[in-house]
Design an enzyme around this catalytic site. Structure first.
Site, PDB file in Angstrom:
ATOM      1  CG  HIS A  77      -9.626   3.370 -23.129  1.00  0.00           C
ATOM      2  ND1 HIS A  77     -10.413   3.847 -22.109  1.00  0.00           N
ATOM      3  CD2 HIS A  77      -8.606   4.240 -23.229  1.00  0.00           C
ATOM      4  CE1 HIS A  77      -9.873   4.951 -21.622  1.00  0.00           C
ATOM      5  NE2 HIS A  77      -8.783   5.218 -22.292  1.00  0.00           N
TER       6      HIS A  77
HETATM    7  N1  UDP Z   1      -0.394   4.633 -21.701  1.00  0.00           N
HETATM    8  C1  UDP Z   1       0.624   3.687 -21.497  1.00  0.00           C
HETATM    9  N2  UDP Z   1       0.644   2.578 -22.312  1.00  0.00           N
HETATM   10  C2  UDP Z   1      -0.258   2.364 -23.309  1.00  0.00           C
HETATM   11  C3  UDP Z   1      -1.286   3.340 -23.502  1.00  0.00           C
HETATM   12  C4  UDP Z   1      -1.331   4.461 -22.679  1.00  0.00           C
HETATM   13  O1  UDP Z   1       1.464   3.840 -20.617  1.00  0.00           O
HETATM   14  O2  UDP Z   1      -0.181   1.351 -23.993  1.00  0.00           O
HETATM   15  C5  UDP Z   1      -0.451   5.799 -20.804  1.00  0.00           C
HETATM   16  C6  UDP Z   1      -0.484   7.157 -21.466  1.00  0.00           C
HETATM   17  O3  UDP Z   1       0.813   7.625 -21.717  1.00  0.00           O
HETATM   18  C7  UDP Z   1      -1.192   8.005 -20.440  1.00  0.00           C
HETATM   19  C8  UDP Z   1      -2.158   7.033 -19.787  1.00  0.00           C
HETATM   20  O4  UDP Z   1      -1.686   5.732 -20.108  1.00  0.00           O
HETATM   21  O5  UDP Z   1      -0.271   8.474 -19.461  1.00  0.00           O
HETATM   22  C9  UDP Z   1      -3.559   7.240 -20.270  1.00  0.00           C
HETATM   23  O6  UDP Z   1      -4.373   6.244 -19.784  1.00  0.00           O
HETATM   24  P1  UDP Z   1      -5.792   5.888 -20.404  1.00  0.00           P
HETATM   25  O7  UDP Z   1      -5.818   6.245 -21.833  1.00  0.00           O
HETATM   26  O8  UDP Z   1      -6.051   4.472 -20.000  1.00  0.00           O
HETATM   27  O9  UDP Z   1      -6.775   6.761 -19.541  1.00  0.00           O
HETATM   28  P2  UDP Z   1      -7.469   8.184 -19.759  1.00  0.00           P
HETATM   29  O10 UDP Z   1      -6.365   9.194 -19.778  1.00  0.00           O
HETATM   30  O11 UDP Z   1      -8.261   8.128 -21.012  1.00  0.00           O
HETATM   31  O12 UDP Z   1      -8.335   8.335 -18.556  1.00  0.00           O
END
Ligand code: UDP
Length: 365
Positions: free
Chosen positions: A209
């Site tokens: 993303h």
């Molecule tokens: N996650 C979820 N469902 C999904 C994809 C990710 O619950 O389909 C969870 C994942 O386990 C983690 C979090 O979302 O806890 C990560 O979020 P994201 O990748 O949006 O944000 P980042 O960590 O990159 O800031």
């Protein structure tokens, strides 16, 4: 002591859930600590917000600021305007922000301009990549915050180098891992599993993303082509930001099975049972390290270097050849084992609350 806790987007919810639980436990043991939960409304889609409140038993927020989507500036401005009103109406001793999303930065600026203390949970991490909106959020937040709850020694060093005092830093571990370890026994086989026709340890998971991977249709299409060539099913819960460029791919992939973002309990099950995960997510790099699952990160840098030096993560960079080579290595089963970083033990939120209660302004006069 009165605390205002801020959450706005998907990765925040896993980080606040254990803090709320630890505050409630402290209240039950007679400690003078209260909280108010503010949802900025940065993520409003049920699949990115509501489901996490249900599964992680997070109480209904006291207020939803309804920020909604928009450009970086539009979102930041809306959150600031609404949070300023909310904080004026509900003064507090301390605002707690978590992670590195727009809400983290916007609410920190508002609080500090209203002479309110700020604590940053996950402070100090840096990718040193100014093309990432999150890096700007981290730098602004950390240049203003008063207290820092950190996930690693590297974060401590980054903060010390930027002039933060040692007495402001509390190395406590990782609240996202508190949630992972607590929820793991409840992980749920995704409802779509039978339809996907996959077998444990014989499929990959993909999440993408970050603007640098998904916004340029040509680069995104090239990633899809290399990943599709792996010869194993790849489950791809598609983030709303990625949806458009995925649906307009000229060549529809054969092995990549797309679905909506999954609930937390389903996603944890999916990565736990997978052969490997390909991602550009921050949180997923940490979760795969704790689960001991190989992680291939499609970025040139990480603000979470312990997942590489200690854990199961490898940086693939911006390099299609390197991804191909890493996928071959995963298939051969020849991936490093990894270990769990220091203090990622499920008890971070407890340590945060114990430290909060010890802050000078929290002590009974
Ligand atoms: N996650 C979820 N469902 C999904 C994809 C990710 O619950 O389909 C969870 C994942 O386990 C983690 C979090 O979302 O806890 C990560 O979020 P994201 O990748 O949006 O944000 P980042 O960590 O990159 O800031």
């Amino acid at each position: 002591m009165k605390i205002t806790l801020i959450a706005g987007a998907r990765p925040n919810f896993m980080k606040i859930a254990p803090i709320i639980r630890a505050i409630e436990n402290a209240q039950q043991s007679g400690k003078d600590i209260k909280y108010r939960l503010v949802h900025t409304g940065q993520h409003y889609d049920d699949k990115l917000s509501k489901i996490f409140f249900e599964q992680l038993a997070i109480p209904t927020p006291n207020v939803n600021l309804g920020a909604g989507s928009g450009t970086q500036a539009e979102q930041t401005a809306r959150i600031m305007i609404e949070f300023e009103k909310d904080l004026a109406a509900n003064p507090t001793d301390l605002v707690i922000v978590v992670g590195d999303v727009t809400s983290t930065m916007a609410c920190t600026i508002v609080a500090k301009k209203m002479s309110t203390r700020v604590a940053h949970v996950e402070g100090g991490i840096r990718s040193f990549d100014m093309e990432m909106p999150e890096e700007i959020n981290r730098i602004v937040t950390d240049s203003l915050a008063d207290y820092f709850f950190t996930t690693s020694e590297v974060a401590n060093k980054n903060l010390l180098k930027s002039g933060v005092g040692e007495h402001q830093i509390f190395f406590v571990g990782n609240t996202m891992i508190d949630t992972l370890l607590k929820q793991l026994p409840k992980a749920q086989r995704p409802a779509l599993w039978p339809e996907w026709n996959i077998v444990s340890k014989e499929y990959l998971v993909l999440t993408l993303h970050r603007p640098s991977n998904v916004d340029d249709p040509e680069k995104f299409a090239e990633w899809m082509k290399v990943i599709d060539g792996v010869g194993l099913p790849v489950i791809f819960p598609v983030h709303p930001r990625t949806r458009k460029n995925f649906s307009t791919l000229k060549r529809q992939p054969a092995n990549i099975i797309a679905c909506d973002p999954l609930s937390y309990l389903e996603f944890v099950y999916l990565i736990k049972e997978s052969k490997a995960v390909i991602t550009d997510s921050g949180g997923v790099q940490e979760e795969t390290t704790v689960l001991g699952v190989p992680c291939l990160t499609l970025r040139n840098n990480t603000e979470r270097p312990e997942t590489v030096t200690t854990g199961t993560n490898e940086m693939v960079g911006d390099n299609f050849e390197a991804l191909h080579a890493a996928l071959t290595k995963v298939k051969s089963g020849n991936w490093k084992q990894g270990a769990i970083p220091q203090l990622w033990d499920g008890r971070t939120a407890e340590r945060i609350v114990a430290n909060l209660l010890n802050l000078p302004f929290a002590k009974p006069k």
